[in-house]
Design an enzyme around this catalytic site. Structure first.
Site, PDB file in Angstrom:
ATOM      1  N   ASP A 145       8.252   8.667   8.001  1.00 27.94           N
ATOM      2  CA  ASP A 145       8.477   9.992   8.564  1.00 27.94           C
ATOM      3  C   ASP A 145       9.920  10.410   8.313  1.00 27.94           C
ATOM      4  O   ASP A 145      10.799   9.557   8.162  1.00 27.94           O
ATOM      5  CB  ASP A 145       8.180   9.984  10.069  1.00 27.94           C
ATOM      6  N   ARG A 174       2.845  14.283   0.613  1.00 30.99           N
ATOM      7  CA  ARG A 174       1.826  13.817   1.579  1.00 30.99           C
ATOM      8  C   ARG A 174       0.566  13.278   0.887  1.00 30.99           C
ATOM      9  O   ARG A 174      -0.549  13.410   1.425  1.00 30.99           O
ATOM     10  CB  ARG A 174       1.406  14.938   2.542  1.00 30.99           C
ATOM     11  N   TYR A 200      15.519  19.238  14.756  1.00 33.81           N
ATOM     12  CA  TYR A 200      14.588  18.540  15.655  1.00 33.81           C
ATOM     13  C   TYR A 200      15.324  17.866  16.810  1.00 33.81           C
ATOM     14  O   TYR A 200      14.851  17.851  17.948  1.00 33.81           O
ATOM     15  CB  TYR A 200      13.788  17.486  14.883  1.00 33.81           C
ATOM     16  N   ARG A 221      -5.343   4.692   9.971  1.00 39.11           N
ATOM     17  CA  ARG A 221      -4.570   5.351  11.030  1.00 39.11           C
ATOM     18  C   ARG A 221      -5.174   5.034  12.396  1.00 39.11           C
ATOM     19  O   ARG A 221      -4.461   4.763  13.357  1.00 39.11           O
ATOM     20  CB  ARG A 221      -4.571   6.856  10.752  1.00 39.11           C
ATOM     21  N   ARG A 232      -3.842  12.561   5.682  1.00 37.16           N
ATOM     22  CA  ARG A 232      -5.085  12.805   6.431  1.00 37.16           C
ATOM     23  C   ARG A 232      -6.241  13.388   5.631  1.00 37.16           C
ATOM     24  O   ARG A 232      -7.361  13.441   6.133  1.00 37.16           O
ATOM     25  CB  ARG A 232      -4.790  13.735   7.617  1.00 37.16           C
TER      26      ARG A 232
END
Lengths: 354, 354
Positions: free
Chosen positions: A77, A27, A154, A40, A31
């Site tokens: 992703d 990552r 998921y 973003r 963020r």
């Protein structure tokens, strides 16, 4: 293709000698970086950003502008494949990924098609091509996918889960149906990663985020077996250079000996295992990637350097170590602390490669 | 005190011979039982139920009315100590436990008092006394507490957490302060468990729910060390009979060899470790408690029996196994499936004790 100027990451994955230990962060485009948050916001939703090759390229390169990282990783992703299969991926604030159309029965599994990577997932391949062009040989680009078991959880749960009630429910009650789903996913992941390699990915990583919630037997049957199937089907060369495969099962520290037989070139290791022990377990058959606790980056620069020194000494001398965190960098981390971490790896690792 | 009619649980914890493998379930008094939900509704909040000794006794005994369980466990919460320290425990639907007054600095740690178990936590001791009386020697009663590290994470974060940002932040940045907090908690847990033993608990269990998120070194320094301190301070006898101690670190499968040196009589094991491997690791120094994946109970009775048979054969012959789930039973489980599970343990374990 331009000449690769820094190949320490690829060399370490193949256990070839390097000058200093290569480092990147899971990552690393994310963020914790204000410049990421700015893009973003401009892009709209998280998936809008993933699906825009120019912006995906821009955020992929952002951490490389700040830090002397030894690899770039495609901004994307892990759930792009089920989305391309028509499950309707979306993200809710604070709750993570969700699917509009979860998989609950045999009819739903049967109806799943195999996405064509250059059609439904062309935005990913375009991002790979764009990033490779912009990287211009600075460092290698890592492509990736979720593992079949991780994607299946998921898809069956319809999003994140704590208890894995529905996915394990299917595993225990209708294992044949789960195997059908996992086989489809393994084939799709194989063609997806091969397409990333064809588009320019120089290493690939399989993220098995949820393999560690299984029993040893269920891990082998429902997660590892399908990752091995993928590894067997992957193109291992890109422009005459070997494409290393990294396999990472979070909380899989107990199974490293078995994982070392999978055909992967390197295993990701989280911080619950000492690298010294992990190295004994894999008997230098594979390289190791990891494994500092990402929460270390909340601490002072001095403390971060201490922990880097410990991880380096735990792996010890010789080739085969890619430094990384044991999990993705947290959003609240001070970007300067990430810089301290990366510099410390390079500076403190020299004696281990003399 | 009445004579204990069924002592196989206590015997197995001390690795003494038994006729069949004893079994109980973590969270056996809980939301999967309709009769529990009825009482819970009557009581008000979850803490109202914990703090009412008669109702706590009633729900403790409910699963024993349904199933031939070999132990009862006090109905309570792991966070009673921080609540008694004045942090203001409350529960929010879907978000789990929360504290009104989290611990964030040295002043807050310094201000923490040591609760008197027969004052602030008298409701727990009253529940233990009431349950012992009602049990009338049917099976032993287990008392319990959270581990200091586990309590500290909730106290510092103010509730549940995914990243342990604040608690690990303190660990990395101000370890001395965290050690002060853990030392206070260890002392309070010691006197709390001793009071439970004095009130009638015949075995005690320390739940280290979050030790498994630490690195091996941090686990030893910040979690295991304080559990060892507690174990050293515990009264090991109740009415002339030894009180066994069970230590359970979820996701601690990699550290069982070290944990076997802790002074605990038994270790809880989750399903990510094969009991056969765990037994080799602990070299028969301690008993083992576990370890079926609670999600197995979603499956058919036939499948449940298969899995019970596997766990029994994995532990193998001889004393020292208490059958349990590797984690608490899930709220959606069909109570009949729990019954199938418990009967299967008793029925299928006979050959292992001949």
């Amino acid at each position: 293709m331009p000449v690769l100027k820094n190949d320490r990451f690829l060399r370490a994955l193949l256990r070839e000698p390097v000058d200093i230990t290569p480092v990147w962060m899971m990552r690393q485009a994310g963020r914790y970086l204000p410049e990421y948050k700015a893009i973003r916001q401009k892009a709209g939703s998280f998936m809008d950003l993933c699906q825009n090759p120019e912006l995906a390229c821009e955020v992929t390169l952002q951490p490389l502008e700040r830090y002397p990282l030894d690899a770039a990783i495609l901004f994307s992703d892990i759930l792009t494949i089920p989305d391309a299969m028509g499950l309707g991926l979306y993200f809710t604030e604070g709750e993570g990924p969700r699917f509009k159309h979860p998989i609950r029965d045999a009819a739903a599994v049967k109806a799943l098609g195999a996405p064509d990577p250059e059609q439904e997932l062309k935005y990913v391949m375009d991002a790979v091509r764009t990033i490779r062009k912009e990287l211009d040989g600075r460092v290698p680009l890592i492509g990736f996918s979720g593992s079949p078991w991780t994607l299946a959880t998921y898809m069956i749960e319809g999003g994140s889960t704590k208890n894995f009630a529905k996915s394990k429910g299917m595993m225990f009650e209708d294992p044949g149906l789960l195997h059908d789903l996992l086989a489809k996913l393994a084939d799709s992941v194989t063609s997806y990663l091969n397409a990333q390699i064809a588009a320019g990915a120089q290493a690939v990583m399989i993220f098995d985020t949820w393999g560690g919630v299984l029993s040893p037997r269920d891990y082998e049957a429902f997660s590892l077996a399908y990752m091995e199937r993928i590894i067997q089907g992957l193109t291992r060369e890109n422009n005459g250079r070997r494409v290393p495969i990294i396999m990472f099962t979070k909380n899989g520290g107990q199974w490293l000996t078995r994982m070392a037989e999978s055909g992967a070139d390197a295993l990701g290791v989280d911080w619950t295992t000492e690298l010294a022990d992990a190295r004994v377990q894999v008997r230098d058959k594979v390289a190791l990637q990891g494994n500092m606790d990402p929460c270390t980056l909340y601490a002072s620069p001095e403390r971060i350097r201490e922990e880097v020194a410990h991880v380096l000494s735990s792996y010890g001398h010789g080739a085969g170590h890619v430094f990384n965190l044991g999990h993705g960098i947290h959003p609240e981390i001070d970007p300067e602390h990430a810089g301290v971490f990366i510099d410390a790896v390079h500076e403190l690792s020299k004696p281990y490669h003399s």
